[in-house]
Design an enzyme around this catalytic site. Structure first.
Site, short mmCIF file in Angstrom:
data_model
loop_
_atom_site.label_atom_id
_atom_site.label_comp_id
_atom_site.label_asym_id
_atom_site.label_seq_id
_atom_site.Cartn_x
_atom_site.Cartn_y
_atom_site.Cartn_z
N HIS A 295 0.85 -1.20 0.00
CA HIS A 295 0.00 0.00 0.00
C HIS A 295 0.88 1.24 0.00
O HIS A 295 2.08 1.16 0.26
CB HIS A 295 -0.89 0.02 1.25
CG HIS A 295 -0.11 0.15 2.53
ND1 HIS A 295 0.54 -0.92 3.12
CD2 HIS A 295 0.17 1.22 3.31
CE1 HIS A 295 1.17 -0.52 4.20
NE2 HIS A 295 0.97 0.79 4.34
N ASP B 18 0.74 5.12 1.94
CA ASP B 18 0.01 5.72 3.06
C ASP B 18 -0.80 6.91 2.55
O ASP B 18 -0.34 7.66 1.68
CB ASP B 18 1.00 6.17 4.15
CG ASP B 18 1.67 4.98 4.84
OD1 ASP B 18 1.16 3.84 4.70
OD2 ASP B 18 2.69 5.18 5.52
N HIS C 48 4.73 0.08 -0.15
CA HIS C 48 5.51 -0.69 0.81
C HIS C 48 4.61 -1.74 1.44
O HIS C 48 3.39 -1.69 1.28
CB HIS C 48 6.15 0.22 1.86
CG HIS C 48 5.18 1.09 2.60
ND1 HIS C 48 4.60 2.21 2.04
CD2 HIS C 48 4.65 0.97 3.83
CE1 HIS C 48 3.78 2.77 2.91
NE2 HIS C 48 3.78 2.03 4.01
N ARG D 171 6.78 -9.62 15.41
CA ARG D 171 7.40 -8.33 15.11
C ARG D 171 6.43 -7.22 15.51
O ARG D 171 5.22 -7.38 15.37
CB ARG D 171 7.70 -8.25 13.61
CG ARG D 171 8.16 -6.89 13.13
CD ARG D 171 8.57 -6.94 11.66
NE ARG D 171 9.03 -5.63 11.26
CZ ARG D 171 8.29 -4.77 10.56
NH1 ARG D 171 7.07 -5.10 10.16
NH2 ARG D 171 8.77 -3.59 10.25
C1 LIG Z 1 -7.05 -3.09 2.43
C2 LIG Z 1 -6.39 -1.97 2.66
C3 LIG Z 1 -6.65 -1.01 3.82
C4 LIG Z 1 -5.53 0.00 3.69
C5 LIG Z 1 -5.32 0.06 2.19
C6 LIG Z 1 -5.27 -1.43 1.80
O1 LIG Z 1 -5.45 -1.68 0.42
C7 LIG Z 1 -3.92 -2.03 2.24
C8 LIG Z 1 -3.35 -1.41 3.49
C9 LIG Z 1 -4.26 -0.53 4.37
C10 LIG Z 1 -3.57 0.75 4.86
C11 LIG Z 1 -2.50 0.51 5.94
C12 LIG Z 1 -1.91 1.86 6.36
C13 LIG Z 1 -2.93 2.94 6.60
O2 LIG Z 1 -3.51 2.70 7.87
C14 LIG Z 1 -4.04 2.95 5.51
C15 LIG Z 1 -5.03 4.09 5.75
C16 LIG Z 1 -3.38 2.97 4.18
O3 LIG Z 1 -3.14 3.91 3.51
O4 LIG Z 1 -3.09 1.62 3.81
C17 LIG Z 1 -4.68 1.58 5.40
C18 LIG Z 1 -5.79 1.40 4.32
C19 LIG Z 1 -7.14 1.58 4.96
O5 LIG Z 1 -7.34 1.21 6.13
O6 LIG Z 1 -8.04 2.07 4.29
O1 AKG Z 2 5.22 -2.50 10.02
C1 AKG Z 2 5.78 -1.96 9.06
O2 AKG Z 2 6.97 -2.07 8.83
C2 AKG Z 2 4.97 -1.15 8.08
C3 AKG Z 2 3.74 -0.52 8.68
C4 AKG Z 2 2.98 0.32 7.70
O3 AKG Z 2 3.32 0.41 6.56
C5 AKG Z 2 1.77 1.04 8.15
O4 AKG Z 2 1.35 0.88 9.32
O5 AKG Z 2 1.23 1.79 7.32
FE FE2 Z 3 2.27 2.09 5.54
#
Ligand SMILES: C=C1C[C@]23C[C@@]1(O)CC[C@H]2[C@@]12CC[C@H](O)[C@@](C)(C(=O)O1)[C@H]2[C@@H]3C(=O)O
Ligand code: AKG
Ligand code: FE2
Length: 333
Positions: free
Chosen positions: A211, A213, A267, A277
């Site tokens: 994803h 951020d 990432h 972890r």
């Molecule tokens: C299923 C998903 C929720 C997420 C976007 C994703 O496709 C994969 C990672 C998730 C994440 C993790 C970091 C952040 O909290 C977040 C807001 C982001 O940008 O990627 C969340 C997404 C989410 O919760 O909407």
């Molecule tokens: O745990 C990690 O190294 C990545 C965490 C991360 O990408 C997130 O919380 O958005």
């Molecule tokens: Fe992230």
């Protein structure tokens, strides 16, 4: 252990249906090369110019070329980091049922505890992790009844928030944008900490799906286990852990606001077969009505104007409809 989410039981049909692992997926979950991220010593920021300016330039270059870098001598003491880690371990050790009914038992916002991927239809869509999303407004140093009212978490959160603000201001200045923007538009209630725990996993899986951020900038503290991977020059690479450092990455909003000067890179986290972890991420976000204008002096706007609220809604809608986030490509001019 009764604090672990029931991954095996819940996803047993996905395990049963797994075909031999596909090559692309394997390349991502068992990265080929381990790299050390550009490392920036922040004590240089308190020196006289030109060293101070050089340090700022190094930060901007890393954000442009990598979208990810590590900072050392960041001003958050080992003691603060260790106490926060102990607190985190304690929170995740609580019985699974308590974590699920968090809002009642732990007095935190409903839905702050997440685990696995409810929408996963195959193993490659599953995130083998549990996490707490804690709005900064739920973190207090006062001894009230919230689980997150711990002095060590509060101390870490305050320090990490001010570091994020400082780095964002430097990056704004170096890309020709208004450096007071973050002071004017950041809001404590939209910024949040995400505590991540990745239990050991018998087969290589994503701990957190690939994803980008959705924020301005993220500060990540991870332990020595390793598992963070990112895309560099089109290839997945593993990041060498460094418990002395904090890892900084550019989020989608900064990429758009800087008109693609800084990169929000894909990432993910991958699991470890034997070790658990932990990581904690601080997300610097603006207020929901903040408008992101993508502009710079050197090229036409890459993205249309949008508010953070619009962006969040679009991400949530896409995750619901397709199981993954589309992100910035949705907002191209
Ligand atoms: C299923 C998903 C929720 C997420 C976007 C994703 O496709 C994969 C990672 C998730 C994440 C993790 C970091 C952040 O909290 C977040 C807001 C982001 O940008 O990627 C969340 C997404 C989410 O919760 O909407
Ligand atoms: O745990 C990690 O190294 C990545 C965490 C991360 O990408 C997130 O919380 O958005
Ligand atoms: Fe992230």
């Amino acid at each position: 252990m009764d604090s672990d989410p029931p991954f095996h039981e819940t996803y047993k049909t996905l395990f049963a249906a797994t075909k031999p692992l596909n090559n692309d997926w394997l390349a991502a979950v068992t990265a080929v090369e381990e790299l050390e991220l550009p490392s920036i010593d922040l004590t240089r920021l308190s020196l006289e110019s030109p060293e101070k300016e050089r340090c700022k330039n190094d930060i901007a270059r890393a954000a442009n070329e990598w979208g990810f870098f590590q900072v050392v001598n960041h001003g958050i003491s080992r003691d603060v980091l260790e106490k926060m880690r102990d607190e985190k371990v304690k929170v995740f050790k609580q019985p699974f049922q308590h974590k699920c009914r968090g809002d009642k038992f732990m007095n935190v916002s409903a839905g702050s505890y997440r685990w696995g991927t409810p929408t996963a239809t195959c193993l490659r869509q599953l995130s083998w992790s549990e996490a707490f999303h804690i709005p900064m407004t739920d973190i207090s140093s006062l001894g009230d009844s919230s689980t997150f009212s711990s002095p060590s978490l509060h101390q870490f959160a305050t320090k990490v928030a001010s570091l994020a603000q400082k780095l964002a201001e430097i990056l704004a200045e170096k890309s020709g944008k208004k450096s007071t923007f973050f002071q004017e538009n950041s809001l404590l209630s939209t910024c949040y900490l995400r505590l991540n725990r990745y239990p050991p996993c018998p087969i290589p899986l994503f701990g957190l799906m690939p994803h980008t951020d959705s924020d301005f900038l993220t500060v990540l503290y991870q332990d020595q286990v390793g598992g963070l991977q990112l895309v560099k020059d089109g290839k997945w690479v593993a990041v060498k852990p460094n418990p002395e450092a904090l890892f900084i990455n550019i989020g989608d909003l900064f990429q758009a606001w800087s008109n693609d000067c800084y990169k929000s890179v894909q990432h993910c986290a991958v699991t470890n077969p034997t070790k658990e972890r932990f990581s904690v991420a601080y997300f610097l976000c603006p207020s929901y009505d903040t408008v992101i204008e993508s502009c710079s002096s050197n090229k036409p706007s890459v993205y249309r104007r949008f508010s953070f609220k619009e962006y969040r809604q679009q991400v949530q809608e896409d995750v619901q409809n397709y199981g993954y986030k589309i992100g910035l490509p949705r907002f191209l001019v």
